[in-house]
Design a protein around this motif. Structure first.
Motif, mmCIF file in Angstrom:
data_model
loop_
_atom_site.group_PDB
_atom_site.id
_atom_site.type_symbol
_atom_site.label_atom_id
_atom_site.label_comp_id
_atom_site.label_asym_id
_atom_site.label_seq_id
_atom_site.Cartn_x
_atom_site.Cartn_y
_atom_site.Cartn_z
ATOM 1 N N GLN A 1 -2.456 -15.851 0.395
ATOM 2 C CA GLN A 1 -1.801 -14.976 1.364
ATOM 3 C C GLN A 1 -1.565 -13.590 0.764
ATOM 4 O O GLN A 1 -1.832 -12.566 1.411
ATOM 5 C CB GLN A 1 -0.484 -15.585 1.825
ATOM 6 N N LEU A 2 -1.063 -13.539 -0.468
ATOM 7 C CA LEU A 2 -0.845 -12.247 -1.129
ATOM 8 C C LEU A 2 -2.163 -11.504 -1.307
ATOM 9 O O LEU A 2 -2.239 -10.289 -1.093
ATOM 10 C CB LEU A 2 -0.157 -12.450 -2.473
ATOM 11 N N LYS A 3 -3.203 -12.228 -1.685
ATOM 12 C CA LYS A 3 -4.524 -11.604 -1.873
ATOM 13 C C LYS A 3 -5.042 -11.023 -0.566
ATOM 14 O O LYS A 3 -5.481 -9.872 -0.517
ATOM 15 C CB LYS A 3 -5.512 -12.637 -2.431
ATOM 16 N N LEU A 4 -4.979 -11.811 0.514
ATOM 17 C CA LEU A 4 -5.487 -11.350 1.805
ATOM 18 C C LEU A 4 -4.675 -10.190 2.366
ATOM 19 O O LEU A 4 -5.196 -9.375 3.133
ATOM 20 C CB LEU A 4 -5.527 -12.508 2.798
ATOM 21 N N ALA A 5 -3.419 -10.095 1.984
ATOM 22 C CA ALA A 5 -2.563 -8.988 2.429
ATOM 23 C C ALA A 5 -2.767 -7.737 1.561
ATOM 24 O O ALA A 5 -2.124 -6.721 1.794
ATOM 25 C CB ALA A 5 -1.098 -9.421 2.390
ATOM 26 N N GLY A 6 -3.649 -7.811 0.560
ATOM 27 C CA GLY A 6 -3.949 -6.642 -0.268
ATOM 28 C C GLY A 6 -2.998 -6.425 -1.427
ATOM 29 O O GLY A 6 -3.026 -5.384 -2.071
ATOM 30 N N TRP A 7 -2.161 -7.405 -1.721
ATOM 31 C CA TRP A 7 -1.182 -7.231 -2.782
ATOM 32 C C TRP A 7 -1.819 -7.155 -4.159
ATOM 33 O O TRP A 7 -1.205 -6.645 -5.093
ATOM 34 C CB TRP A 7 -0.148 -8.353 -2.749
ATOM 35 N N PHE A 8 -3.017 -7.661 -4.323
ATOM 36 C CA PHE A 8 -3.660 -7.629 -5.635
ATOM 37 C C PHE A 8 -4.673 -6.497 -5.762
ATOM 38 O O PHE A 8 -5.378 -6.405 -6.755
ATOM 39 C CB PHE A 8 -4.303 -8.984 -5.951
ATOM 40 N N ASP A 9 -4.743 -5.616 -4.747
ATOM 41 C CA ASP A 9 -5.567 -4.408 -4.878
ATOM 42 C C ASP A 9 -4.925 -3.540 -5.960
ATOM 43 O O ASP A 9 -3.695 -3.429 -6.019
ATOM 44 C CB ASP A 9 -5.619 -3.633 -3.549
ATOM 45 N N LYS B 1 0.837 -1.208 0.000
ATOM 46 C CA LYS B 1 0.000 0.000 0.000
ATOM 47 C C LYS B 1 0.872 1.258 0.000
ATOM 48 O O LYS B 1 0.621 2.190 -0.749
ATOM 49 C CB LYS B 1 -0.962 -0.016 1.186
ATOM 50 N N HIS B 2 1.895 1.291 0.830
ATOM 51 C CA HIS B 2 2.811 2.427 0.880
ATOM 52 C C HIS B 2 3.576 2.554 -0.436
ATOM 53 O O HIS B 2 3.689 3.644 -1.000
ATOM 54 C CB HIS B 2 3.792 2.266 2.044
#
Length: 182
Positions: free
Chosen positions: A100-108, A68-69
């Motif tokens: 895991q990547l999806k839940l961590a927001g990496w694919f937003d 996100k940052h």
């Protein structure tokens, strides 16, 4: 500003045979087919980001994995076009890593995902890498291209993290144009 256009290969090397060395560096014997989950023409663009998922998955939750940052301050909220190659993960491990990547927001703010060919993509109880790609595409509602010239089997295109990329896949052939800003 400069750009570089690369095309999918005609043939690729299925595997390395370290036990039987030869005078040839590469053995390109298999027809290259870039595939899409939808089996239709795909066009996507965004800032390239990725690499070996076996390593990248360990960045989630660390200071080096604050997407996100990174996206806000360095990409100015441009979409990310992810590319992954798999060295050793079986399909169940690959799926868990992607969840895991999806839940961590990496694919937003993701415009699509590219997956390289990998001999590691061994099914687990009939669950294949293609099943993983279909499931992920359905969940994220984004295009997914797989078996691209990226990964641990030659030949490989050169992908530059941070470059703006436009990817087109049509009739199992692909192009990647990367644009570099001064």
């Amino acid at each position: 500003m400069s750009s570089h256009l690369q095309h999918s290969s005609q043939l690729y090397q299925k595997e390395w045979n370290f036990a039987n060395p030869s005078p040839c560096v590469f053995h390109l014997t298999e027809p290259t087919l870039w595939k899409t989950v939808t089996q239709t023409e795909v066009h996507m663009q965004g800032r390239l980001l990725g690499g070996c998922i076996d390593v990248i998955r360990h960045l989630v939750g660390t200071p080096y994995g604050d997407l996100k940052h990174f996206q806000k301050h360095f990409l100015r909220d441009e979409p990310i076009l992810w590319y992954f190659e798999n060295c050793e993960l079986k399909t169940a491990d690959l799926r868990r890593s992607l969840v895991q990547l999806k839940l961590a927001g990496w694919f937003d703010h993701c415009s699509g995902i590219l997956f390289g060919r990998s001999p590691a993509n061994q099914p687990v109880q009939d669950y294949t890498a293609e099943d993983v790609y279909h499931d992920l595409s359905a969940e994220l509602h984004i295009p997914i291209v797989y078996d691209i010239d990226c990964g641990h089997v030659p030949p490989q295109v050169t992908l530059i993290n941070g470059a703006f990329a436009e990817v087109t896949v049509k009739e199992n052939k692909g192009t990647i144009r990367q644009t570099f800003l001064p």
